[in-house]
Design a protein around this motif. Structure first.
Motif, PDB file in Angstrom:
ATOM      1  N   SER A 145      44.394  -4.819  57.870  1.00 29.26           N
ATOM      2  CA  SER A 145      43.304  -4.249  58.671  1.00 29.26           C
ATOM      3  C   SER A 145      42.858  -5.209  59.790  1.00 29.26           C
ATOM      4  O   SER A 145      42.321  -4.789  60.795  1.00 29.26           O
ATOM      5  N   ASN A 146      43.100  -6.512  59.594  1.00 30.37           N
ATOM      6  CA  ASN A 146      42.715  -7.485  60.627  1.00 30.37           C
ATOM      7  C   ASN A 146      43.921  -7.923  61.464  1.00 30.37           C
ATOM      8  O   ASN A 146      44.073  -9.105  61.787  1.00 30.37           O
ATOM      9  N   VAL A 147      44.770  -6.968  61.812  1.00 32.41           N
ATOM     10  CA  VAL A 147      46.013  -7.285  62.539  1.00 32.41           C
ATOM     11  C   VAL A 147      45.747  -8.103  63.813  1.00 32.41           C
ATOM     12  O   VAL A 147      46.528  -8.994  64.168  1.00 32.41           O
ATOM     13  N   GLN A 148      44.614  -7.831  64.468  1.00 28.59           N
ATOM     14  CA  GLN A 148      44.255  -8.558  65.698  1.00 28.59           C
ATOM     15  C   GLN A 148      44.292 -10.085  65.510  1.00 28.59           C
ATOM     16  O   GLN A 148      44.696 -10.818  66.410  1.00 28.59           O
ATOM     17  N   GLU A 149      43.891 -10.529  64.320  1.00 33.01           N
ATOM     18  CA  GLU A 149      43.860 -11.975  64.058  1.00 33.01           C
ATOM     19  C   GLU A 149      45.241 -12.522  63.669  1.00 33.01           C
ATOM     20  O   GLU A 149      45.401 -13.734  63.498  1.00 33.01           O
ATOM     21  N   LEU A 150      46.190 -11.623  63.502  1.00 37.88           N
ATOM     22  CA  LEU A 150      47.501 -12.038  62.999  1.00 37.88           C
ATOM     23  C   LEU A 150      48.588 -11.953  64.062  1.00 37.88           C
ATOM     24  O   LEU A 150      49.779 -12.082  63.776  1.00 37.88           O
ATOM     25  N   VAL A 151      48.158 -11.757  65.315  1.00 41.00           N
ATOM     26  CA  VAL A 151      49.108 -11.573  66.419  1.00 41.00           C
ATOM     27  C   VAL A 151      50.052 -12.772  66.553  1.00 41.00           C
ATOM     28  O   VAL A 151      51.272 -12.611  66.675  1.00 41.00           O
ATOM     29  N   LYS A 152      49.505 -13.975  66.480  1.00 43.84           N
ATOM     30  CA  LYS A 152      50.356 -15.161  66.629  1.00 43.84           C
ATOM     31  C   LYS A 152      51.338 -15.272  65.460  1.00 43.84           C
ATOM     32  O   LYS A 152      52.504 -15.637  65.642  1.00 43.84           O
ATOM     33  N   THR A 187      53.769 -12.553  73.994  1.00 43.47           N
ATOM     34  CA  THR A 187      52.497 -12.658  73.290  1.00 43.47           C
ATOM     35  C   THR A 187      52.586 -13.769  72.246  1.00 43.47           C
ATOM     36  O   THR A 187      53.432 -13.699  71.364  1.00 43.47           O
ATOM     37  N   GLY A 188      51.740 -14.770  72.383  1.00 48.43           N
ATOM     38  CA  GLY A 188      51.722 -15.853  71.397  1.00 48.43           C
ATOM     39  C   GLY A 188      52.995 -16.674  71.392  1.00 48.43           C
ATOM     40  O   GLY A 188      53.449 -17.125  70.334  1.00 48.43           O
ATOM     41  N   ALA A 189      53.567 -16.854  72.566  1.00 50.07           N
ATOM     42  CA  ALA A 189      54.819 -17.609  72.671  1.00 50.07           C
ATOM     43  C   ALA A 189      54.629 -19.081  72.300  1.00 50.07           C
ATOM     44  O   ALA A 189      53.608 -19.685  72.610  1.00 50.07           O
ATOM     45  N   ASP A 190      55.626 -19.643  71.621  1.00 51.79           N
ATOM     46  CA  ASP A 190      55.639 -21.081  71.365  1.00 51.79           C
ATOM     47  C   ASP A 190      56.777 -21.661  72.216  1.00 51.79           C
ATOM     48  O   ASP A 190      57.961 -21.416  71.917  1.00 51.79           O
TER      49      ASP A 190
END
Lengths: 135, 135, 135, 135
Positions: free
Chosen positions: D47-54, A77-80
């Motif tokens: 709370s916004n973990v979805q946006e922090l996946v990368k 997931t989100g690999a670089d």
């Protein structure tokens, strides 16, 4: 015992490259890390440990690089790929260097023979994956 | 792919306990660490990641405990069984806790089902080895 | 150089226990892991390495346990305190055992003296945190 | 708290390069690994973990690369500088990539600001050591 292939095929994001090549490299990394940890320790238990200092050191570094690489490759997931390529290259080099040292002792110490096999096998898996990434 | 048994039988100092039980536990630890790393990452790739926060955390801790334990058990020279027993107990607990969480999601997420299997399998291997040490 | 306190106070979920005690234990774990890695390697470089086999082994195990513990304690989201307590106990024991061995050599090998200090300091930090968790 | 300098000066084999540059890089690697572990976990608690996946993924990889590098650099006996250079390069790249991602969130999330600092600081230490090795 390994479930790397199963885990990859159950992953919500499919890898951008050949999953079998990826799974094989992950498994080789963990198996090589185990063999190197065990070989370092077996060398430490030999009566001529003084002559095995370089072997122990290279085993330890190979173990560390393999564990790091196996762990990083297990994440999709989100690999670089720039980071993964550099880590794979470090792992490939650590495996080649450790294998060359273990092969010197492989004739008279079975643990070095088995460990050299594990390193060469992991080295090839890293090369294959590096080619797959470049493609 | 694993060579833990071969490495143990090539070791200059034979383990004080059943080598097959020891080899199995070492292999389960590394395989479980791989599955947990992969499951944490698969959870992170799911659209409902918010609901999987606890699962990711327990996966990460289980991976860390399993790697540490697999590495420590791979060493047989100058072993301190008190330290190994405590680490095995921590690993057993991390596996049981992670398995219980993954099992909650196993019905609708294949990666959690496979990972729960890996954790339960490693938990049993730790229990068996703890019994062998106590004997 | 460590930023464990800053990271803890910037965390969206505040730890359920004394953040200073937690931060200290995290930092001691990483610092002890570094000292033990370095001490194992220094022992390996000594001319009487044969006599230092047990010290190297205990250094390696202490390093492994400390790294695992420092990493697990650095996570505060969805913590399972049963798992953390067991890992802390394993770490405390690894530190105490390694310190006792290093102290035997501390009089004539400076790296063992410094490493024993790091282990005792980490052992105390684990004890303090275990008390804080129990409270 | 770190004793990397003390450990290096107590080592029976003196490093072939500037010990202060080496000690700084070792310490930065462990400190960055701690900050990245903590930042991944803090992101997971938002709370916004979805946006922090990368960000979580890059934190995890940076942590893994930094730990491996800090451990390998802590060993001076029988060092293979080709392997160390490749691992340092992987670490430098992981730090730069993670820093760039954390910097995007640094304005509104303090843990990403502190972590970006740790990554940039470790990236510089890797560059300095790479230059020292090349010299």
């Amino acid at each position: 015992m390994f479930r790397a292939s199963e885990m990859l095929s159950a992953h919500p994001r499919q890898p951008e490259l050949d999953a079998a090549v990826l799974a094989r490299c992950i498994e080789e990394c963990f198996a090589c890390a185990q063999a190197c940890t065990s070989c370092a320790d077996a060398c430490l238990g030999e009566s001529n440990v003084q002559e095995l200092v370089k072997c122990i050191r290279l085993n330890e570094d190979c173990k560390t690089a393999c564990l790091a690489t196996g762990e990083m490759l297990s994440r999709q997931t989100g690999a670089d790929w720039g980071v993964l390529r550099a880590q794979l290259e470090a792992c490939r080099q650590a495996c080649a260097t450790c294998a060359a040292e273990c092969e010197k002792h492989a004739g008279h110490m079975e643990h070095c023979r088995v460990c050299a096999d594990a390193c060469r096998s992991c080295e090839r898996a890293c090369e294959e994956l590096l080619s797959a990434i470049a493609a």
